[in-house]
Design an enzyme around this catalytic site. Structure first.
Site, short mmCIF file in Angstrom:
data_model
loop_
_atom_site.label_atom_id
_atom_site.label_comp_id
_atom_site.label_asym_id
_atom_site.label_seq_id
_atom_site.Cartn_x
_atom_site.Cartn_y
_atom_site.Cartn_z
N HIS A 135 8.37 22.41 -39.16
CA HIS A 135 7.03 22.20 -39.69
C HIS A 135 6.14 21.57 -38.62
O HIS A 135 6.61 21.13 -37.58
CB HIS A 135 7.06 21.28 -40.92
CG HIS A 135 7.54 21.97 -42.16
ND1 HIS A 135 8.88 22.10 -42.47
CD2 HIS A 135 6.86 22.59 -43.17
CE1 HIS A 135 9.00 22.75 -43.62
NE2 HIS A 135 7.80 23.06 -44.06
N LYS A 139 3.92 16.39 -40.53
CA LYS A 139 4.77 16.26 -41.73
C LYS A 139 5.57 14.97 -41.66
O LYS A 139 6.18 14.67 -40.63
CB LYS A 139 5.69 17.47 -41.88
CG LYS A 139 6.45 17.48 -43.20
CD LYS A 139 7.06 18.84 -43.47
CE LYS A 139 7.81 18.88 -44.79
NZ LYS A 139 6.93 18.59 -45.94
#
Length: 246
Positions: A135, A139
């Site tokens: 990600h 995040k």
């Protein structure tokens, strides 16, 4: 606004997912009626809406569930990083209203989890399972909620508890891989919306099931579909698999 349009409340509406949800709701011909951000009280507002969608933070879940129960409307929860206390709250709320909680609202991921469950059920414990995810750099939780969802699908199919068979954060002299364990690896960087792979590694062969998210709009569209499906359901806990009839 089209006839038959539904009124949505979005908790966490100022975040990236919240903004994507607002766009997806309106593009689907429905009304983004109420937005609630951190510190806001949703309870006085939910009475204006027919369904709520929560993509905020774990510490706001209690208020979101209480507001949905008070208004008697269903709620879809896409917030990640939840703990056992949050799942207990969800179970209690589901006695009174429809609740759909998921680590990922993508329809593609929902199907991927179904395929992972099917593969894990048919391949024995001699096939090692590894979940790899990447990600964007912003995040904050790891492994991702989606990675855990995929790991849970594999564990459920094998009749084991993920919490007792999860291996993550390997570093240094770790010894041999434990038979039957489900491994997790995490990558972070750039602006990646979401990459997930589940690898089944057997003797001299591997199967890889994977999904790539190119834009968070896919999660928003899936959340809108799931929220609309919840309207009019009986109280209880639901999953994205139910939305697709899997």
């Amino acid at each position: 606004m089209s006839e038959g349009a539904r009124r949505f409340a979005v908790i966490g509406h100022k975040g990236r997912m919240g903004r994507a949800l607002a766009d997806a709701i309106e593009q689907a011909g429905h009304e983004f009626r109420v937005g609630v951000d951190r510190g806001g009280d949703p309870e006085p507002l939910f009475g204006q809406c027919e369904v709520a969608v929560d993509f905020s933070a774990p510490d706001g879940l209690k208020a979101s569930l209480a507001a949905a129960r008070a208004a008697g409307i269903p709620i879809l929860i896409g917030t990640t990083g939840l703990g056992e206390e949050h799942f207990a709250m969800i179970a209690e709320a589901a006695k009174a209203i429809p609740v759909l909680q998921t680590g990922n609202t993508s329809l593609g991921i929902t199907l991927l989890a179904h395929l992972v469950r099917e593969a894990a059920a048919r391949l024995g414990p001699e096939w090692d399972i590894e979940v790899l995810e990447m990600h964007h750099r912003m995040k904050v939780d790891s492994p991702s909620g989606t990675a855990k969802l995929l790991g849970e699908a594999a564990a459920e199919a094998r009749g084991i508890a993920l919490t007792d068979n999860m291996e993550s954060g390997r570093h240094g002299f770790t010894g041999e891989r434990r038979r039957g364990a489900i491994g997790f690896a995490t990558l972070r960087g750039g602006t990646v919306a979401g990459e997930h792979s589940v690898i089944f590694a057997g003797e001299e062969e591997r199967i890889t099931l994977a999904h790539s998210a190119e834009d968070r709009a896919i999660f928003a569209r899936g959340a809108v579909k799931g929220a609309l499906w919840l309207i009019g359901r009986e109280p209880g806990r639901y999953r994205m698999e139910d939305v697709l009839g899997l």
